[in-house]
Scaffold this active site. Structure first.
Site, short mmCIF file in Angstrom:
data_model
loop_
_atom_site.label_atom_id
_atom_site.label_comp_id
_atom_site.label_asym_id
_atom_site.label_seq_id
_atom_site.Cartn_x
_atom_site.Cartn_y
_atom_site.Cartn_z
N LEU A 35 0.83 -1.21 0.00
CA LEU A 35 0.00 0.00 0.00
C LEU A 35 0.86 1.25 0.00
CD1 LEU A 35 -2.61 -1.12 2.71
CD2 LEU A 35 -3.00 -0.98 0.24
N ASP A 148 1.22 14.79 14.00
CA ASP A 148 1.51 14.65 12.56
C ASP A 148 0.20 14.50 11.79
OD1 ASP A 148 3.21 14.63 10.39
OD2 ASP A 148 3.69 12.49 10.54
P1 ATP Z 1 6.58 6.65 6.33
O1 ATP Z 1 6.62 7.95 7.07
O2 ATP Z 1 7.84 5.90 6.39
O3 ATP Z 1 5.98 6.81 4.94
P2 ATP Z 1 4.41 6.21 7.93
O4 ATP Z 1 4.89 6.15 9.32
O5 ATP Z 1 3.91 7.52 7.42
O6 ATP Z 1 5.52 5.71 7.02
P3 ATP Z 1 1.71 5.33 7.88
O7 ATP Z 1 1.34 6.75 7.80
O8 ATP Z 1 1.19 4.56 9.04
O9 ATP Z 1 3.27 5.13 7.77
O10 ATP Z 1 1.24 4.61 6.54
C1 ATP Z 1 1.70 5.07 5.29
C2 ATP Z 1 0.56 5.00 4.28
O11 ATP Z 1 0.10 3.65 4.17
C3 ATP Z 1 -0.66 5.82 4.65
O12 ATP Z 1 -0.51 7.17 4.22
C4 ATP Z 1 -1.77 5.07 3.90
O13 ATP Z 1 -1.78 5.46 2.54
C5 ATP Z 1 -1.29 3.61 3.99
N1 ATP Z 1 -1.90 2.95 5.16
C6 ATP Z 1 -1.42 2.93 6.42
N2 ATP Z 1 -2.20 2.25 7.26
C7 ATP Z 1 -3.23 1.81 6.52
C8 ATP Z 1 -4.41 1.07 6.84
N3 ATP Z 1 -4.64 0.65 8.09
N4 ATP Z 1 -5.29 0.82 5.86
C9 ATP Z 1 -5.05 1.28 4.59
N5 ATP Z 1 -3.96 1.97 4.23
C10 ATP Z 1 -3.06 2.26 5.17
#
Ligand code: ATP
Ligand code: MG
Length: 395
Positions: A35, A148
């Site tokens: 994703l 954030d």
């Molecule tokens: P990084 O900063 O390294 O990119 P992150 O800590 O921002 O990672 P998350 O924000 O938790 O990680 O997830 C990144 C992306 O993955 C989200 O912006 C979303 O698009 C997708 N995502 C995360 N969790 C889910 C979920 N539970 N269901 C669907 N999509 C998800």
């Protein structure tokens, strides 16, 4: 959530356990697709094989630099239980990764949605924003600040329910009521973050909610700085262009959220009282946990798990100890996807027209923050420029 203790716990873990965690991962989940791939995390969509329910697997690399951040995210996620916050089901630790098994939001994130549509109608913006308010209210009432908030961290599930995610930079304000650490994502950062003074982490969330609201309405960033230094200068006297076509009550809320002085900025309850949001039925529904875990496990879920071969005593023990292991995961996955449990509190399942909208404020000039008459410089401010989350420890 003490960093040094966390390190110790990780070091003491038996390698045998880590192997078996890898087996659990292989036995319980089938990874279907990626994703998102970020700096520290990859997020995959996977199937929980026992129940056939899709989940998200957030894979965090175990490295010396980010182990405290990872452990912080895990501890805070374990605690959170709200319909507008992505639910953590299971935590798996292998030699190289920590896997968070999360509730899956099939419609992706709000950033993707904003880019997909030409324009978000006001009723949809209100639908999203009120649910964001519910999530932030729950967090702030439970002493958690997210730090954030941005469209990439706001997810939408199959029923169009909005879910806040990514608590990697979140903080427990009862342990650290004020902080000086710079963290967040540049275009969403409040002015006080650039001053090296102590700040109230909850006030940061209110400011970044203003940025999210502005982006939903205009598809532009309100503040244009692209680097830390540019933003620092801009935030000494923040000004943003408020397009005249913006409905007056939304413009007035944005202006309130962008109160430069964090002490005068509204708290989350003040936001709920704003004319545009006041009276939303989402605010009047209970926002507490879906059931009282672990005191009273749902008998229908217990029966279903018994049918899968689980021992009721093991289920009760896992829930009582908050183990976030495969037993608790199966229980939570069934609960969150269960026809027997009403998971819909605090939300309308589908968007409904805003019949309860308060009458508009008397006409006001588009004011205070804007540089009157100057159109935004689209070349620098249009989405989709993506900015990473950042943490800088001030010396
Ligand atoms: P990084 O900063 O390294 O990119 P992150 O800590 O921002 O990672 P998350 O924000 O938790 O990680 O997830 C990144 C992306 O993955 C989200 O912006 C979303 O698009 C997708 N995502 C995360 N969790 C889910 C979920 N539970 N269901 C669907 N999509 C998800
Ligand atoms: Mg994120």
């Amino acid at each position: 959530m003490d960093g040094s203790r966390t390190e110790e716990v990780m070091m003491q873990q038996d390698p045998q356990d880590r192997c078996s965690e890898e087996d659990v991962l292989m036995d319980h989940f089938k990874i279907l697709k990626t994703l998102s791939t970020g700096n520290f995390a990859q997020v995959k969509m996977a199937l929980h094989l026992l129940t056939g329910v899709p989940v998200a697997l957030k894979m965090l690399e175990r490295g010396k630099t980010n182990s405290n951040i990872i452990e912080n995210e895990v501890e805070i996620m374990k605690f959170l239980d709200h319909p507008n916050i992505i639910k953590l089901f299971h935590v798996l630790k292998t030699t190289e990764h920590i896997y968070l098994v999360l509730e899956y939001a099939s419609r992706g994130d709000l950033a993707g949605h904003i880019l997909e549509v030409d324009h978000m109608p006001e009723v949809e913006v209100r639908h999203v924003f009120t649910q964001l308010v519910c999530a932030v209210k729950y967090c702030h009432e439970n002493d958690i600040a997210h730090r954030d908030i941005k469209p990439e961290n706001i997810l939408i599930d199959a029923n169009k329910i909005v879910k806040l995610c990514d608590f990697g930079l979140a903080i427990n304000v009862s342990m650290e009521p004020e902080s000086t650490m710079f963290c967040g994502t540049l275009p969403y950062c409040a002015p006080e973050l650039f001053s090296s003074q102590d700040y109230d982490p909850r006030a940061l969330d209110i400011w970044s909610m203003g940025v999210v609201l502005y982006i939903m309405m205009t598809k532009h960033y309100p503040f244009k700085g692209k680097t830390y230094n540019q933003m620092k200068i801009e935030m000494q006297k923040p000004r943003c262009y408020i397009p005249p076509k913006l409905p007056v009550h939304i413009a007035s809320l944005i202006v309130k959220l962008f109160t430069t002085n964090p002490r005068q900025r509204p708290k989350i309850h003040g936001v709920m009282e704003h004319e545009w949001l006041k009276g939303s039925e989402k605010f009047s529904k209970p926002t507490q946990s879906l059931e009282l875990l672990p005191n009273k496990p749902n008998p229908s879920i217990m029966a279903a798990m018994w049918g899968m071969g689980y021992n009721p005593k093991d289920i009760s023990k896992s829930l009582y100890e908050n183990n976030f292991d495969s037993i608790m995961a199966t229980y939570l996955i069934l609960k969150y996807n269960s026809p027997w449990v009403d998971n819909s509190n605090c939300n309308e399942k589908l968007m409904q027209p805003n019949t309860a909208m308060a009458p508009a404020d008397p006409p006001i000039c588009h004011y205070l923050l804007k540089s009157i008459g100057s159109e935004p410089d689209n070349s620098t401010s249009t989405l989709p420029a993506k900015y990473p989350s950042q943490v800088i420890i001030n010396s």
